[in-house]
Every structure is written in structure tokens, then in C-alpha cells.
Design an enzyme around this catalytic site. Structure first.
Site, short mmCIF file in Angstrom:
data_model
loop_
_atom_site.label_atom_id
_atom_site.label_comp_id
_atom_site.label_asym_id
_atom_site.label_seq_id
_atom_site.Cartn_x
_atom_site.Cartn_y
_atom_site.Cartn_z
N LYS A 190 -0.18 15.48 -10.63
CA LYS A 190 0.65 14.95 -11.70
C LYS A 190 1.75 15.95 -12.09
CE LYS A 190 -1.09 10.87 -12.17
NZ LYS A 190 -0.28 9.66 -11.84
N THR A 246 -10.31 2.18 -19.06
CA THR A 246 -10.18 1.35 -17.86
C THR A 246 -11.24 1.78 -16.85
OG1 THR A 246 -8.64 2.86 -16.77
CG2 THR A 246 -7.67 1.17 -18.19
N ASP A 251 0.87 -1.17 0.00
CA ASP A 251 0.00 0.00 0.00
C ASP A 251 0.92 1.23 0.00
OD1 ASP A 251 -1.70 2.10 0.50
OD2 ASP A 251 -2.85 1.08 2.06
N ASN A 261 3.04 2.97 -10.68
CA ASN A 261 1.80 3.05 -11.45
C ASN A 261 0.59 3.43 -10.60
OD1 ASN A 261 -0.16 2.24 -13.72
ND2 ASN A 261 -0.69 0.79 -12.09
N TYR A 308 -6.22 16.51 -9.19
CA TYR A 308 -5.50 15.49 -9.95
C TYR A 308 -4.41 16.10 -10.81
CZ TYR A 308 -4.63 11.70 -13.27
OH TYR A 308 -4.02 10.74 -14.04
#
Length: 242
Positions: free
Chosen positions: A164, A195, A59, A86, A160
Site C-alpha cells: 500500500k 467485510t 482479472d 479497488n 500488505y
């Protein structure tokens, strides 16, 4: 046989990247927050003929879990050749720069930024023992300041996107610090991929995304380092507006 560790590897792009590396002769450790999910992924891989894989509970937001994963992998190998960070989360919707809560920012940054830092720092000594170590941080074109600043841009996710962007800057600094060693450290955008993460919307398949990431885990000594690669948006790493 070379060894690789991929975080968030029990499904989607992570699992496809496992497949790509395993098919290229790597033994791949699947870092999974939920070990049960990881073991289920291993069963699917082995049913398809891929044997050189193992699930590891990891984790990325839990330092004890990271330490335990390091101890477990260290029992099995003295060298790690590839680390692919990832694991990542979107943070949900909406993500207004004015209205998003600090808790939203903290939650996303814990996984997308601090998790990458923690895992990288934990496994760096194993990576340094490899003759050709590779680190790939899975990023996103949504972290591009240039694209986000374009008035025509259609995506605005303050939490988000900023996570990044921070990951990209960390990766550039990491590559710089490792420049005198045989490391290749890059950030790769897998593309807008169909996905669970995107609600199965997108312009790229999981297979295409996995290939884009695996490619930079497999690069040779003449390959780039400290670069952002987004084959779906930019033709060449050196030409990206970062």
C-alpha cells in the site's frame, strides 16, 4: 450518462461503491475476476432497482484479461469518466519482514500494485476523453510510514503494508504526470471496514466505506489531487503525514 469502472466490484466495499455511483447517475462496469460472481452481483443490484450496471470479466493480474475488458468496454463507450482501482488482497498471516517469502511479496504486489498500474495504463486513453476524469486508488492507512513507525502501533504486516505504501507513491507520481489535464487522482482509505477482507471486524460499515470512496470519484474541479484521504484517521488530506 457518465461511465465508471470499478475493479474487484462483485462484493464488499467494491459493490457498495458501485451502488453509490449508480445512485448518483453513473453507468457502472463491475470489473470481476469471476464473471459468475459478477453476474450474481448484478442480479442483486437489479433486484434493488439499480439497472445502470454491467459485469465485465477483469482479472487485474492477467494482462490478457485486462485487454479483453478494455476491448469489451470500448465497444460500449468511447469515454470512461471514473476508474476506481479497488481490487486488493491482504496476503494472509503472518507477514514478518524477515520470514515472509518472496512469493508472498510477489503475490500481493501483483494485485495491489502491478494490477493497479496495468489497469490504469490500459484505460488511460478512455479516461483522457472525459471532460472531468477521476481516478481513485483504494489504499489503506496501514501504508502510512508514520503510523507504522509509531512504537505504539498494533499492526505490522510487512507485505500488505509495503504494497500500500508503494501504491501511494505510484498514485502521487500519476497525479503529478496528469497535473496539466483535468484529472483528479487520489488515494482513499475506506477505513477499518467490516467485510470478508477483515473477517467482519472493524469500526466502519460497508456503506460508510463506499461513501468515502465515491466522494472522491464525484469531486469537482476544485477538489484535491495527489492526496491521501483517510477520514477515519486524519481530518484533512493536506495534513496527512506522508
Amino acid at each position: 450518462m457518465k461511465k465508471a469502472l470499478i475493479t474487484g466490484a462483485n462484493k464488499g466495499i467494491g459493490l457498495e461503491t458501485v451502488t453509490q455511483l449508480a445512485q448518483n447517475g453513473f453507468f457502472v462496469y463491475l470489473g470481476c475476476r469471476n464473471l459468475k460472481s459478477g453476474l450474481a452481483a448484478i442480479e442483486k443490484l437489479k433486484a434493488s432497482g439499480i439497472e445502470n450496471v454491467e459485469a465485465i470479466k477483469l482479472d487485474v493480474i492477467d494482462q490478457e484479461s485486462i485487454n479483453d475488458a478494455l476491448a469489451e468496454i470500448s465497444k460500449k463507450t468511447e469515454i470512461l469518466d471514473v476508474l476506481i482501482n479497488n481490487a486488493g488482497i491482504s496476503g494472509g498471516f503472518p507477514q514478518s519482514a524477515l520470514d515472509a517469502t518472496l512469493e508472498q511479496f510477489r503475490t500481493v504486489y501483483e494485485t495491489n500494485v502491478f494490477g493497479v498500474v496495468s489497469v490504469t495504463q490500459a484505460f488511460i486513453d478512455l479516461l483522457k476523453k472525459s471532460p472531468e476524469p477521476r481516478i481513485v486508488n483504494v489504499s489503506s492507512a496501514m501504508g502510512s510510514l508514520s503510523l507504522a513507525a509509531d512504537p505504539a502501533g498494533s499492526y505490522h504486516m510487512a507485505v500488505y503494508q509495503s504494497s500500500k505504501a508503494a501504491l501511494n507513491m505510484y498514485t502521487v507520481n500519476l497525479a503529478y504526470e496528469l497535473r496539466d489535464l483535468p484529472f483528479k487522482v487520489n488515494m482513499v482509505c475506506p477505513g477499518y471496514t467490516k467485510t470478508d477482507f477483515t473477517g467482519h471486524q472493524g469500526t466502519s460499515t460497508v456503506q460508510e466505506a463506499g461513501e468515502r470512496i465515491a466522494k472522491y470519484a464525484l469531486i469537482g474541479r476544485d477538489g484535491p489531487t495527489g492526496k491521501f484521504i483517510s477520514e477515519e484517521y486524519f481530518p484533512e488530506p493536506a495534513s496527512c503525514p506522508w
